[in-house]
Write an enzyme that holds these catalytic residues in place. Structure first.
Site, mmCIF file in Angstrom:
data_model
loop_
_atom_site.group_PDB
_atom_site.id
_atom_site.type_symbol
_atom_site.label_atom_id
_atom_site.label_comp_id
_atom_site.label_asym_id
_atom_site.label_seq_id
_atom_site.Cartn_x
_atom_site.Cartn_y
_atom_site.Cartn_z
ATOM 1 N N LYS A 143 0.877 -1.189 0.000
ATOM 2 C CA LYS A 143 0.000 0.000 0.000
ATOM 3 C C LYS A 143 0.902 1.222 0.000
ATOM 4 C CE LYS A 143 -4.127 -0.247 0.816
ATOM 5 N NZ LYS A 143 -5.317 -0.527 0.035
HETATM 6 N N1 GLU Z 1 -7.058 -0.510 -3.087
HETATM 7 C C1 GLU Z 1 -7.850 -1.675 -3.225
HETATM 8 C C2 GLU Z 1 -7.842 -2.500 -1.958
HETATM 9 O O1 GLU Z 1 -7.619 -1.998 -0.883
HETATM 10 C C3 GLU Z 1 -7.493 -2.475 -4.472
HETATM 11 C C4 GLU Z 1 -6.091 -2.967 -4.558
HETATM 12 C C5 GLU Z 1 -5.753 -3.562 -5.923
HETATM 13 O O2 GLU Z 1 -6.618 -3.667 -6.765
HETATM 14 O O3 GLU Z 1 -4.576 -3.904 -6.100
HETATM 15 O O4 GLU Z 1 -8.137 -3.668 -1.963
#
Ligand code: GLU
Length: 453
Positions: A143
């Site tokens: 993240k």
């Molecule tokens: N940001 C989204 C999550 O927290 C999607 C992450 C992604 O698609 O890689 O799951």
């Protein structure tokens, strides 16, 4: 447990994690000094860690595995300069945390928000590892984001910030190393700028470096709706296990962005009564059910629910306490806490956002017999269709909407079945069961690979 200047963890390779040890570690975390012992050691990271510690005794993994997976593998901090529209230069902190590369490249969103910090990214990266593992996707979690107020920036400024952030992390991102996606306040356009910046440095188009892109540059159909649609697929199955169908049932949705907005539509399409929704401007409520398409039309025109006066206005706090069948938490972390969990009047809580229920709230809801379907299962539809997007990009072969929706439904249903069966088998909460199922996937791979060298 963690000493300054010394190792940050340690374990006997063959010893199994036992309940006693784990409980003492959870209380150690509670009692740890206010001064952070590691840079990512913030309240949100401790919450992710405490959830992990609570599941460990049921996962049957070695101490080596338990210890290794309790730390993110890599954390990068960058400073991102931006030339503002008035000609001045402002510098923003940016982060990317990669929690685990055991199962494959790391995967996870990029968020633009004033709350972004190393600890927040570390917690969210850890949850991404469990989410990917639970869905059996060949990824670990990551993240990242930029600490900024995206609403105070012009489109040109957001583009500049995105492109420079991508450049600062150009050696970290890559289709086989770390694949970003949208998260809070980022979207298809953000991903297009990231893909373009990365591709310009490579000398050719690399669509597979990000997911959640526009379809015109290799994005997948149904990716934009996938998280919200997945939330409702899970809510539907969980409601059935309690003994009811969603049609005619009252649902409250906190959040009206990409997750909550789509979830509200999917609930409405199934004949459920969406009695309240909210966004940063507050909530709207109608006991007979809101006109969800009208709300979307209003937000498309005015950017938020502010000023919508065709029904009763309520605060975000009031919304969480409304009597309803299903409460969908699709805003952000830390929403149900020890301060309000005893006033939740839902028969089912589903977590569309990451980390919306604190450890204390989990306990209160558990005592009150209100099941919480955890984030790592409920909102996994987004990263699952991200995986489909990456596979399609790598193969340069694209699938249609029906095929993707069916594949998503199969994967979500399979993960949900495994979570419920662990929960029943072990007599533990759905969150603990989801964590156990996820930890076992990563642990099996880590045991097989071992610690290098
Ligand atoms: N940001 C989204 C999550 O927290 C999607 C992450 C992604 O698609 O890689 O799951």
């Amino acid at each position: 447990m963690v000493a300054r200047g010394g190792p940050i963890g340690g374990a006997q390779p063959s010893r199994r994690v036992t309940a006693d040890r784990t409980l003492s570690r959870v209380s150690e975390l509670d009692a740890s000094p206010t001064e952070p012992v590691l840079e990512w050691d913030t309240p949100l990271f401790r919450m992710a860690r405490a959830q992990y510690e609570q599941a460990l005794p049921y996962a049957g993994v070695s101490e080596m595995v338990a210890e290794r997976l309790s730390f993110p593998e890599r954390a990068v901090i960058v400073s991102v300069p931006l030339r503002r529209d008035d000609g001045s230069i402002e510098i923003f902190p940016g982060y990317r945390v990669q929690h685990s590369t055991v199962l494959g490249p790391t995967k996870g969103g990029i968020r633009y928000d004033p709350e972004v910090s190393l600890g927040e990214c570390a917690a969210l990266a850890t949850w991404m590892t469990w989410k990917c593992a639970l869905l059996r996707l060949p990824y670990g979690g990551a993240k990242g984001g930029i600490r900024c107020d995206p609403h105070a920036l012009s489109r040109r400024e957001v583009e500049g910030l995105t492109r420079r952030f991508t450049s600062e992390l150009i050696r970290d991102f890559g289709p086989q190393t770390d694949i970003p996606a949208p998260d809070m306040a980022t979207n298809e356009q953000t991903m297009a700028w990231m893909m373009d910046t990365y591709s310009m440095q490579s000398g050719y188009a690399v669509p597979e470096v990000v997911t959640g892109k526009p379809i015109s540059i290799g994005g997948s159909v149904f990716r934009r709706e996938a998280t919200g649609a997945g939330v409702v697929m899970v809510a539907e199955q969980a409601a059935r296990r309690i003994g009811y169908e969603l049609a005619g049932r009252s649902c409250v949705v906190q959040g009206f962005g990409n997750v909550g907005g789509v979830a509200a539509t999917e609930l409405h399409d199934r004949g459920a009564l969406v009695v309240a929704v909210s966004d940063v401007s507050g909530g709207v409520h109608s006991e007979g059910g809101l006109d969800v398409p009208a709300l979307h039309a209003y937000v498309a025109e005015h950017d938020s629910l502010a000023g919508y006066d065709r029904c009763e206005r309520i605060t975000n706090e009031q919304l969480l306490e409304l009597p309803c069948d299903v409460l969908v938490l699709a805003a952000r972390e830390d929403q149900l806490t020890s301060a309000n969990a005893d006033r939740v009047h839902a028969s089912l809580v589903v977590e569309g956002a990451n980390g919306p229920t604190t450890i204390e709230a989990d306990e209160i809801l558990g005592e009150r017999g209100i099941p919480v379907v955890p984030d790592i299962l409920t909102n996994a539809g987004g990263v699952t269709v991200s995986y489909f997007e990456w596979v399609q990009d790598l193969g340069r072969l694209f699938w249609d909407r029906d095929e993707i929706r069916r594949k998503l439904s199969d994967k979500m249903g399979d993960a949900l079945d495994r979570v419920y069966s662990v929960s029943v088998d072990k007599g533990i909460t759905l969150r603990q069961a989801a964590m156990v199922a996820a930890i076992r996937e990563v642990a099996a791979a880590l045991e097989a690979r071992g610690i290098y060298p």
